[in-house]
Design an enzyme around this catalytic site. Structure first.
Site, PDB file in Angstrom:
ATOM      1  N   TYR A 136      -1.775 -15.395  10.133  1.00 44.20           N
ATOM      2  CA  TYR A 136      -2.625 -15.117  11.292  1.00 44.20           C
ATOM      3  C   TYR A 136      -3.739 -16.140  11.403  1.00 44.20           C
ATOM      4  O   TYR A 136      -4.531 -16.316  10.483  1.00 44.20           O
ATOM      5  CB  TYR A 136      -3.199 -13.693  11.194  1.00 44.20           C
ATOM      6  CG  TYR A 136      -2.100 -12.687  11.352  1.00 44.20           C
ATOM      7  CD1 TYR A 136      -1.750 -12.204  12.601  1.00 44.20           C
ATOM      8  CD2 TYR A 136      -1.344 -12.289  10.254  1.00 44.20           C
ATOM      9  CE1 TYR A 136      -0.705 -11.325  12.754  1.00 44.20           C
ATOM     10  CE2 TYR A 136      -0.291 -11.407  10.398  1.00 44.20           C
ATOM     11  CZ  TYR A 136       0.024 -10.936  11.652  1.00 44.20           C
ATOM     12  OH  TYR A 136       1.077 -10.073  11.809  1.00 44.20           O
ATOM     13  N   ILE A 137      -3.782 -16.794  12.560  1.00 39.25           N
ATOM     14  CA  ILE A 137      -4.884 -17.701  12.881  1.00 39.25           C
ATOM     15  C   ILE A 137      -6.087 -16.876  13.336  1.00 39.25           C
ATOM     16  O   ILE A 137      -7.222 -17.206  13.057  1.00 39.25           O
ATOM     17  CB  ILE A 137      -4.446 -18.721  13.957  1.00 39.25           C
ATOM     18  CG1 ILE A 137      -3.428 -19.689  13.342  1.00 39.25           C
ATOM     19  CG2 ILE A 137      -5.642 -19.450  14.525  1.00 39.25           C
ATOM     20  CD1 ILE A 137      -2.838 -20.685  14.303  1.00 39.25           C
TER      21      ILE A 137
END
Length: 157
Positions: A28-29
């Site tokens: 997850y960015i």
């Protein structure tokens, strides 16, 4: 672009019904409660996915997914927050053109097995196979973005 999904824990042997399987690695960015930006490698394919906040019941949310080159996905995974999700996804036909996706988690989420079914509407009825356990739809602890930050093995039993 609307994802409608039900989630369940798995309590029985689903393996005899599996028609295909694939390894998924994702990070997850952004994993803000209002939106997530996920990078996924699914087999030999890369994807970027943006998901909005779930509705009050946890059944529906905005989802945008785009395939990207595998090399881009590999590079973007290096930018993700700590807590990469590693799992094997198994597919089982569910009738009405739908399919169960059963995720068997590895690493820090070892021991967790979740079945998901995407639906056409929140009211759509479906058959529940014997191997389904407790429904966890809407329980944020079971969202992959949350599992990346608070892995299953760290939960107090």
């Amino acid at each position: 672009m609307l994802e409608i999904e039900r989630k369940f824990l798995v309590k029985g042997d689903f393996y005899p019904f599996v028609t295909a399987s694939k390894r998924l690695v994702q990070g997850y960015i952004c994993s803000d409660p209002r939106r997530t930006v996920r990078i996924r490698i699914s087999g030999e394919e890369g994807y970027i996915t943006i998901k909005g906040m779930s509705d009050e019941k946890g059944l529906s949310r905005f989802e945008f997914e785009q395939q990207i080159p595998l090399t881009d996905a590999e590079a973007l995974l290096q930018l993700c927050d700590p807590g990469i999700i590693d799992k094997i996804r198994h597919y089982i036909p569910a009738g009405n053109g739908r399919q169960w996706e059963i995720d068997v988690f590895h690493g820090e989420n070892q021991g967790l097995v979740i079945a998901e079914l995407e639906l056409g509407s929140e009211e759509e009825e479906f058959e529940k196979p014997f191997w389904l356990g407790k429904e966890v739809t809407g329980d944020k602890r079971y969202y992959n973005a949350m599992l990346s930050r608070n892995p299953y093995q760290s939960w107090k039993k």
